[in-house]
Enzyme design. Structure first.
Site, PDB file in Angstrom:
ATOM      1  N   SER A 156       0.843  -1.190   0.000  1.00  0.00           N
ATOM      2  CA  SER A 156       0.000   0.000   0.000  1.00  0.00           C
ATOM      3  C   SER A 156       0.885   1.249   0.000  1.00  0.00           C
ATOM      4  O   SER A 156       1.714   1.419  -0.896  1.00  0.00           O
ATOM      5  CB  SER A 156      -0.953  -0.034   1.196  1.00  0.00           C
ATOM      6  OG  SER A 156      -1.957   0.954   1.077  1.00  0.00           O
ATOM      7  N   GLU A 206      -1.710  -2.611  -8.083  1.00  0.00           N
ATOM      8  CA  GLU A 206      -2.911  -2.900  -7.302  1.00  0.00           C
ATOM      9  C   GLU A 206      -3.468  -1.578  -6.791  1.00  0.00           C
ATOM     10  O   GLU A 206      -2.769  -0.576  -6.776  1.00  0.00           O
ATOM     11  CB  GLU A 206      -2.599  -3.861  -6.148  1.00  0.00           C
ATOM     12  CG  GLU A 206      -1.588  -3.355  -5.118  1.00  0.00           C
ATOM     13  CD  GLU A 206      -2.206  -2.549  -3.969  1.00  0.00           C
ATOM     14  OE1 GLU A 206      -3.454  -2.598  -3.795  1.00  0.00           O
ATOM     15  OE2 GLU A 206      -1.452  -1.856  -3.264  1.00  0.00           O
ATOM     16  N   HIS A 214      -4.879  -5.189  -1.428  1.00  0.00           N
ATOM     17  CA  HIS A 214      -5.779  -5.073  -0.276  1.00  0.00           C
ATOM     18  C   HIS A 214      -6.794  -6.213  -0.329  1.00  0.00           C
ATOM     19  O   HIS A 214      -7.990  -6.008  -0.583  1.00  0.00           O
ATOM     20  CB  HIS A 214      -6.468  -3.715  -0.288  1.00  0.00           C
ATOM     21  CG  HIS A 214      -5.523  -2.567  -0.113  1.00  0.00           C
ATOM     22  ND1 HIS A 214      -4.671  -2.132  -1.119  1.00  0.00           N
ATOM     23  CD2 HIS A 214      -5.278  -1.763   0.954  1.00  0.00           C
ATOM     24  CE1 HIS A 214      -3.952  -1.109  -0.668  1.00  0.00           C
ATOM     25  NE2 HIS A 214      -4.301  -0.870   0.584  1.00  0.00           N
TER      26      HIS A 214
END
Length: 357
Positions: free
Chosen positions: A163, A259, A328
């Protein structure tokens, strides 16, 4: 006599003016050429930014009894961070905590200096064999210019997160050549799914090559093909945030992993278009599209997420897979950033040459 003198003076004046005009023109031409050269050099600098490749540095793998340092390089720790502590201890690892693990400054795990110092100190500490982030959120970009890349390069070891930690993982890999890891954090390790643990074991505790597509078969092939190169990428918005900085992502000859979470499809399209306009798709060898969580259409007329993918990547003559379980999402497959890989969708393979040694 006066007429002759006047004519001479007039001739001298004309010659002087002509000389001044020629000098001015030459000066203007010289300055124009100098400015043009500066512009060209500036453009060449921008185009060549981060195109110099460091040699790949493979970190040592983990074994039970090794010490792992835990840090909060972005947002401060929360209750989910304990799941990571408990899992690592259950696997037989010792854990130590950086100051950022206990600190708070606004929404961050301590001040920028505290969070950067944790990373620098843990790389310099020979007793710590790996560094794991316990949370993402926001904050990595604030400390990326405070890391000691010389110390990191001289003391290579595993560093893992995902992230917001994309910024740090990419910068470390680009600046040093050290393989970094898009790896699970916090509640990704709670009641850990077998897929997550199997990928964890291969990435962090094995020195053998392995197939990244062996862990889970729910991915789909968007475009068949073959390609090879180092893996790069991470969270899409953080990848885009590197553009124009001294830590800009280099995608030439590489396999791009992306992502994202909770971004509308038009926003994902805008970020992909920005990467396209920056030339980041021009020399790709392959694309791995991880989990794109909750990619809602902000308006009914917007493209769906799949339409965004096909519109942006459909004309590329490279292998592409999507819905790969990393990001995630649970389960979570660890992706080694900077490791050499061979992608062959015909045989359903992304072979990682070596993630650790």
């Amino acid at each position: 006599m006066r007429t002759i003198k006047a004519n001479k003076l007039l001739l001298i004046a004309v010659l002087a003016i002509a000389s001044l005009t020629l000098n001015a023109a030459a000066y203007k031409s010289s300055k124009s050429s100098e400015i043009s050269t500066r512009i060209r050099n500036s453009a060449n600098y921008q185009n060549s930014k981060n195109t110099t490749e460091n040699e790949i540095i493979i970190p040592e793998g983990l074994k039970p009894g090794d010490t792992i340092g835990l840090i909060a390089p972005a947002n401060y720790t929360n209750e989910n961070s304990n799941a990571e502590v408990e899992y690592l201890k259950s696997r037989g690892f010792n854990v130590v905590y950086g100051q950022s693990f206990y600190s708070k400054w606004y929404g961050f795990g301590g001040t920028d200096n505290v969070r950067a110092k944790d990373i620098n100190d843990m790389f310099a500490n020979p007793n710590i064999k790996a560094i794991f982030a316990v949370r993402g959120g926001y904050g990595g970009i604030r400390i990326v210019d405070k890391l000691n890349y010389d110390t990191i390069k001289k003391n290579p070891k595993i560093i893992s997160g995902f992230s917001d930690n994309t910024t740090l993982l990419l910068a470390i890999n680009e600046k040093t050549g050290l393989v970094t890891f898009q790896g699970p954090m916090a509640d990704n390790l709670k009641n850990i799914p077998p897929v997550t643990e199997n990928a964890f074991n291969k990435a962090f505790m094995s020195n053998e090559s392995y197939n990244l597509l062996d862990f889970d078969d729910t991915y789909s092939i968007m475009k068949n093909g073959r390609g090879s190169g180092k893996i790069t990428g991470g969270n899409l918005s953080l990848v885009v945030a590197t553009l124009g900085t001294d830590h800009e992502i280099n995608t030439d000859g590489k396999i791009l992993f992306l992502e994202e979470t909770n971004e509308a499809s038009y926003r994902i399209d805008r970020m992909l278009q920005q990467l396209r306009l920056a030339g980041k798709f021009d020399k790709l060898q392959g694309i791995i599209l991880g989990d794109f969580k909750n990619p809602k259409q902000a308006d009914p007329t917007d493209m769906t997420i799949d339409e965004v993918f096909y519109d942006n990547f459909g004309k590329l003559n490279i292998p592409i897979i999507k819905n790969f379980k990393s990001g995630h999402v649970r389960p979570f497959i660890t992706v080694p950033i900077g490791a050499k890989a061979k992608m062959d969708t015909y045989n359903r393979q992304i072979i990682i040459e070596k993630a650790t040694k």
